[in-house]
Design a protein around this motif. Structure first.
Motif, PDB file in Angstrom:
ATOM      1  N   THR A   1       0.812  -1.223   0.000  1.00  0.00           N
ATOM      2  CA  THR A   1       0.000   0.000   0.000  1.00  0.00           C
ATOM      3  C   THR A   1       0.845   1.273   0.000  1.00  0.00           C
ATOM      4  O   THR A   1       0.326   2.363   0.212  1.00  0.00           O
ATOM      5  N   ASP A   2       2.136   1.150  -0.273  1.00  0.00           N
ATOM      6  CA  ASP A   2       3.023   2.316  -0.268  1.00  0.00           C
ATOM      7  C   ASP A   2       2.549   3.382  -1.257  1.00  0.00           C
ATOM      8  O   ASP A   2       2.641   4.589  -0.983  1.00  0.00           O
ATOM      9  N   TYR A   3       2.086   2.935  -2.423  1.00  0.00           N
ATOM     10  CA  TYR A   3       1.641   3.884  -3.442  1.00  0.00           C
ATOM     11  C   TYR A   3       0.542   4.791  -2.910  1.00  0.00           C
ATOM     12  O   TYR A   3       0.468   5.983  -3.263  1.00  0.00           O
ATOM     13  N   ALA A   4      -0.336   4.257  -2.061  1.00  0.00           N
ATOM     14  CA  ALA A   4      -1.449   5.041  -1.529  1.00  0.00           C
ATOM     15  C   ALA A   4      -0.938   6.129  -0.586  1.00  0.00           C
ATOM     16  O   ALA A   4      -1.455   7.259  -0.579  1.00  0.00           O
ATOM     17  N   VAL A   5       0.084   5.817   0.213  1.00  0.00           N
ATOM     18  CA  VAL A   5       0.657   6.817   1.118  1.00  0.00           C
ATOM     19  C   VAL A   5       1.282   7.953   0.318  1.00  0.00           C
ATOM     20  O   VAL A   5       1.101   9.142   0.635  1.00  0.00           O
ATOM     21  N   LEU A   6       1.995   7.615  -0.750  1.00  0.00           N
ATOM     22  CA  LEU A   6       2.604   8.642  -1.591  1.00  0.00           C
ATOM     23  C   LEU A   6       1.533   9.456  -2.316  1.00  0.00           C
ATOM     24  O   LEU A   6       1.684  10.679  -2.486  1.00  0.00           O
ATOM     25  N   ALA A   7       0.446   8.794  -2.737  1.00  0.00           N
ATOM     26  CA  ALA A   7      -0.652   9.509  -3.393  1.00  0.00           C
ATOM     27  C   ALA A   7      -1.291  10.522  -2.437  1.00  0.00           C
ATOM     28  O   ALA A   7      -1.675  11.630  -2.851  1.00  0.00           O
ATOM     29  N   TYR A   8      -1.403  10.156  -1.169  1.00  0.00           N
ATOM     30  CA  TYR A   8      -1.926  11.097  -0.166  1.00  0.00           C
ATOM     31  C   TYR A   8      -1.048  12.344  -0.082  1.00  0.00           C
ATOM     32  O   TYR A   8      -1.551  13.482  -0.053  1.00  0.00           O
ATOM     33  N   LEU A   9       0.276  12.148  -0.041  1.00  0.00           N
ATOM     34  CA  LEU A   9       1.178  13.295   0.018  1.00  0.00           C
ATOM     35  C   LEU A   9       1.000  14.200  -1.195  1.00  0.00           C
ATOM     36  O   LEU A   9       0.937  15.432  -1.077  1.00  0.00           O
TER      37      LEU A   9
ATOM     38  N   GLY B   1      11.592  -4.777  -3.048  1.00  0.00           N
ATOM     39  CA  GLY B   1      10.351  -4.995  -2.304  1.00  0.00           C
ATOM     40  C   GLY B   1       9.171  -4.350  -2.987  1.00  0.00           C
ATOM     41  O   GLY B   1       8.028  -4.778  -2.828  1.00  0.00           O
ATOM     42  N   ILE B   2       9.446  -3.310  -3.776  1.00  0.00           N
ATOM     43  CA  ILE B   2       8.408  -2.623  -4.541  1.00  0.00           C
ATOM     44  C   ILE B   2       8.324  -3.163  -5.955  1.00  0.00           C
ATOM     45  O   ILE B   2       7.256  -3.535  -6.452  1.00  0.00           O
ATOM     46  N   SER B   3       9.465  -3.213  -6.647  1.00  0.00           N
ATOM     47  CA  SER B   3       9.435  -3.526  -8.081  1.00  0.00           C
ATOM     48  C   SER B   3       8.955  -4.944  -8.373  1.00  0.00           C
ATOM     49  O   SER B   3       8.467  -5.225  -9.466  1.00  0.00           O
ATOM     50  N   LEU B   4       9.070  -5.853  -7.404  1.00  0.00           N
ATOM     51  CA  LEU B   4       8.605  -7.228  -7.605  1.00  0.00           C
ATOM     52  C   LEU B   4       7.126  -7.411  -7.301  1.00  0.00           C
ATOM     53  O   LEU B   4       6.592  -8.498  -7.467  1.00  0.00           O
ATOM     54  N   SER B   5       6.455  -6.354  -6.871  1.00  0.00           N
ATOM     55  CA  SER B   5       5.089  -6.498  -6.359  1.00  0.00           C
ATOM     56  C   SER B   5       4.044  -6.063  -7.380  1.00  0.00           C
ATOM     57  O   SER B   5       4.356  -5.361  -8.349  1.00  0.00           O
ATOM     58  N   PRO B   6       2.789  -6.446  -7.186  1.00  0.00           N
ATOM     59  CA  PRO B   6       1.728  -6.039  -8.117  1.00  0.00           C
ATOM     60  C   PRO B   6       1.577  -4.529  -8.233  1.00  0.00           C
ATOM     61  O   PRO B   6       1.158  -4.027  -9.276  1.00  0.00           O
ATOM     62  N   ALA B   7       1.906  -3.789  -7.182  1.00  0.00           N
ATOM     63  CA  ALA B   7       1.790  -2.333  -7.208  1.00  0.00           C
ATOM     64  C   ALA B   7       3.118  -1.653  -7.539  1.00  0.00           C
ATOM     65  O   ALA B   7       3.275  -0.452  -7.320  1.00  0.00           O
ATOM     66  N   GLY B   8       4.061  -2.396  -8.094  1.00  0.00           N
ATOM     67  CA  GLY B   8       5.380  -1.844  -8.378  1.00  0.00           C
ATOM     68  C   GLY B   8       5.329  -0.637  -9.295  1.00  0.00           C
ATOM     69  O   GLY B   8       6.002   0.374  -9.045  1.00  0.00           O
ATOM     70  N   ASN B   9       4.554  -0.726 -10.369  1.00  0.00           N
ATOM     71  CA  ASN B   9       4.456   0.409 -11.292  1.00  0.00           C
ATOM     72  C   ASN B   9       3.820   1.616 -10.618  1.00  0.00           C
ATOM     73  O   ASN B   9       4.230   2.759 -10.842  1.00  0.00           O
ATOM     74  N   LEU B  10       2.801   1.372  -9.812  1.00  0.00           N
ATOM     75  CA  LEU B  10       2.085   2.473  -9.165  1.00  0.00           C
ATOM     76  C   LEU B  10       2.999   3.206  -8.179  1.00  0.00           C
ATOM     77  O   LEU B  10       2.987   4.439  -8.109  1.00  0.00           O
ATOM     78  N   THR B  11       3.786   2.453  -7.416  1.00  0.00           N
ATOM     79  CA  THR B  11       4.689   3.094  -6.464  1.00  0.00           C
ATOM     80  C   THR B  11       5.798   3.849  -7.189  1.00  0.00           C
ATOM     81  O   THR B  11       6.184   4.952  -6.773  1.00  0.00           O
ATOM     82  N   ALA B  12       6.318   3.274  -8.281  1.00  0.00           N
ATOM     83  CA  ALA B  12       7.327   3.989  -9.071  1.00  0.00           C
ATOM     84  C   ALA B  12       6.742   5.274  -9.638  1.00  0.00           C
ATOM     85  O   ALA B  12       7.403   6.331  -9.647  1.00  0.00           O
ATOM     86  N   TRP B  13       5.498   5.225 -10.108  1.00  0.00           N
ATOM     87  CA  TRP B  13       4.809   6.403 -10.648  1.00  0.00           C
ATOM     88  C   TRP B  13       4.635   7.469  -9.567  1.00  0.00           C
ATOM     89  O   TRP B  13       4.983   8.635  -9.763  1.00  0.00           O
TER      90      TRP B  13
END
Length: 675
Positions: A219-227, A294-306
């Motif tokens: 859920t890292d991408y969601a935290v960054l999206a909040y910021l 830990g991010i790039s191997l995950s289903p949300a890897g692209n979203l967190t990179a974005w």
């Protein structure tokens, strides 16, 4: 005698003092005179001498598979391999011969140079590397957002705030950027600024950070999206966005649902933690966001990179002093290239015949296509350049069967392992201390525009030869030039590396035992003109928006990736305290009825691991952890699959993988106890 060298097992390239006595390495320590690392090296680097002397070194060419494998001369092995490859190319075309580039070859400058020209001489498109296992999402998302695959890293010494997301540089020393002397660097960062860590595990890095946010896995991408949502309301660098970005309003609409309350529910973080994180970003201004496998191997890897890129762009941090810079490389020199910009959807070049939906990225097929290509007869031969394919590619059982089906499977390696024994031709390569080298392929990871050089410290053991010689000799016997300008009959290792060393921004001094050359100060602003050519950073690519909309809710339990302090991927350092296990949060384990040390089955949709539970209170609830790189019982590739891939990059899902932890069947447990 103490000789100077540098370590070539990761991008940090730590300076080494190598104590030698005759032809033997007595000890390896950090070089206190190294201008890059000032005496630091990790336990894996200090074990370089032990690896060089190990009894399981591959020291002679071998022909035949497994029980039928026998020792051969170099002439016999290379002649046989050349004849078979020529026959396959004549019958099926050059794409029938594949190449796999493993990590050991990336960190050998002459080998890295030779494999590139070998691909061109063969004319094969069947090129694979570990890039499509662990890092491809960063480059692809970078192209979609900026038109160029830049990978920003902290402007060390100037960046006030560093955010590490799903990465543990104290152990890994960075992902696409180096972090040598990591504990000391983190002390400096926290003394002069702030380090925040988003991670589902309280890692060694998290323990040393200003603040660790124990986020729910995936859920890292969601935290960054909040910021980003809050900064676009108040705190964004509007001047920078107006000059260098597009689709600002579209991005604002995308992140609008990510309110503090919504993200708190998704991530498991308290709203106060989110508010503190936002306040830290606002008070520091520019920042750098660095993620890992830990991010790039995950289903949300692209979203967190974005979202990572967008956060750096919204704060005006990217490609600017005091924020995140992009090293164009001492040798690569990307700032001097004319780079064609990628379209908004990325380069959509079809993959191989068996799986055209898996795109070709940066001129290579993704590893997920390899088993299908072999099974359908499109790939008949493979040249494996130091890749332990059974521990790094998902679906290891299927892959092993496929590799057995190859007519030719040639592996160049240092150690005699399960992959060399599976090979039709196993060819011994020199250890890093047995050859000269210069930091070629990894120089964009450096913290400055620089290059390291070292001569060999000890002679090669047995009949081990340099990679470049093996490839050049193979090409000569095939009637092809795999290394133009280099004659394997007369050229020496030192001469070949000196040729490479002369191709950088300035000549590297190769006259002594070891040298470290800084070309110039950090280069800022070279990425921005490339971005401006496409109208500015594309903040809201449609394919990423669609992937965000389709992101499913988090499952009850996932397996996350990770590495161990003393383990070098599949090359295990013997006699250390690291062990493999199924690491589980104690509360999760007890809720499922498992005691610490109890045997259990960790099952995914693709397979299972039968191992021992080990309590790990550092893990967030809902996540378990099996270290990668182990073979046999704890090989995580037995529960992953080349069919479970990201729709944009083709990278297999190997972290945040849905799993369940179940009891061993009673009858089986009783039978084992009786036995």
């Amino acid at each position: 005698m103490i000789l100077k060298s540098f370590c070539r097992i990761c991008t940090s390239n730590c300076g080494l003092d190598v104590e030698v006595e005759g032809d033997q390495v007595i000890a390896v320590r950090g070089d206190e005179d190294s201008p890059l690392t000032a005496g630091y090296t990790c336990s894996k680097g200090r074990a370089a001498g032990e690896l060089q002397a190990r009894e399981d070194r591959l020291l002679h060419p071998m022909i035949g598979r497994e029980a039928g494998q026998r020792r051969a001369t170099w002439d016999e092995a290379l002649d046989d391999l050349a004849a078979k490859l020529n026959r396959i190319i004549a019958e099926s075309g050059p794409d029938a011969v594949g190449i796999f580039l493993g990590g050991g070859c990336y960190l050998d400058s002459a080998a890295y140079t030779a494999q590139r020209t070998m691909r061109e001489a063969l004319g094969t498109r069947s090129f694979y590397s570990d890039m499509s296992i662990d890092v491809m999402s960063k480059g692809v998302v970078g192209e979609m957002v900026g038109g160029v695959a830049c990978m920003p890293r902290p402007d060390f010494g100037r960046t006030r705030m560093i955010v590490y997301v799903g990465t543990n540089p104290v152990v890994s020393h960075g992902h696409t950027s180096m972090l040598n002397s990591p504990t000391q660097r983190l002390r400096e960062f926290t003394a002069n600024g702030e380090v925040w860590v988003l991670d589902a595990r309280k890692t060694e890095t998290a323990a040393r950070a200003t603040r660790h946010l124990h986020v729910k896995a995936g859920t890292d991408y969601a935290v960054l999206a909040y910021l980003i949502r809050e900064l676009l309301r108040d705190g964004a660098d509007r001047e920078y966005l107006a000059a260098h970005a597009q689709d600002v309003d579209k991005l604002a609409a995308v992140v609008e649902p990510f309110t503090a309350a919504h993200v708190a529910r998704l991530s498991g973080l308290a709203e106060d933690d989110l508010a503190d994180f936002l306040a830290a970003v606002r008070r520091n201004g520019r920042l750098s966001v660095e993620s890992g496998t830990g991010i790039s191997l995950s289903p949300a890897g692209n979203l967190t990179a974005w979202m990572s890129l967008c956060l750096m762009i919204v704060t005006g941090s990217i490609d600017r002093e005091g924020g995140a810079w992009c090293n164009p490389g001492f040798f690569l020199q990307m700032d001097r290239m004319s780079i064609p910009p990628a379209p908004p959807e990325g380069w959509r070049i079809p993959g191989p015949k068996s799986r055209p939906e898996l795109v070709t990225v940066a001129g290579e097929f993704v590893c997920a296509a390899m088993p299908d290509e072999i099974e359908q007869g499109n790939l008949r031969a493979m040249i494996n350049l130091s890749g332990h394919m059974l521990t790094c590619i998902p679906g290891s059982d299927r892959l092993e069967r496929a590799l057995r089906g190859l007519e030719v499977f040639a592996t160049i390696e240092i150690l005699d392992n399960s992959v060399t024994r599976l090979s039709t031709h196993a060819l011994p390569a020199k250890h890093q201390l047995e050859r000269p080298d210069v930091s070629l392929a990894v120089d964009p990871s450096f913290s400055e525009v620089a290059a390291y050089y070292s001569k060999a410290c000890v002679p090669a053991r047995g009949e081990a030869r340099s990679y470049w010689w093996i490839l050049a000799e193979l090409g000569r016997r095939m009637g092809r030039d795999f290394f133009p300008g280099v004659d394997p009959a007369t050229a020496t290792d030192d001469e070949v590396v000196a040729l490479i060393a002369a191709r950088g921004r300035r000549p590297v001094d190769t006259s002594g035992q070891c040298s470290y050359t800084v070309a110039q100060e950090r280069i800022y602003g070279w990425v921005t003109p490339n971005v401006d050519r496409i109208g500015g950073w594309r903040l809201a690519p449609d394919r990423l928006i669609e992937q965000l909309r389709q992101m499913p809710p988090a499952p009850p339990l996932v397996m996350i990736s990770g590495r161990q302090l003393h383990q070098h991927n599949s090359r295990k350092v013997p006699h250390n305290r690291d062990v493999a296990a199924i690491f589980v949060n104690p509360e999760d384990a007890r809720a499922l009825g498992f005691a610490d040390g109890e045997r259990a089955i960790l099952r995914s949709a693709h397979g299972e691991i039968d191992g021992n539970v080990k309590y790990d209170p550092r893990l967030v609830r809902g996540a378990c952890h099996v270290p990668h790189g182990w073979q046999g019982q704890y090989n995580v590739n037995t529960i992953t699959s080349t069919d479970d891939v990201d729709s944009i990059t083709g990278m297999p899902v190997m972290s945040n993988l849905p799993v369940e932890l179940v009891k061993v069947p009673v009858a089986e447990a009783v039978a084992e106890a009786v036995a």
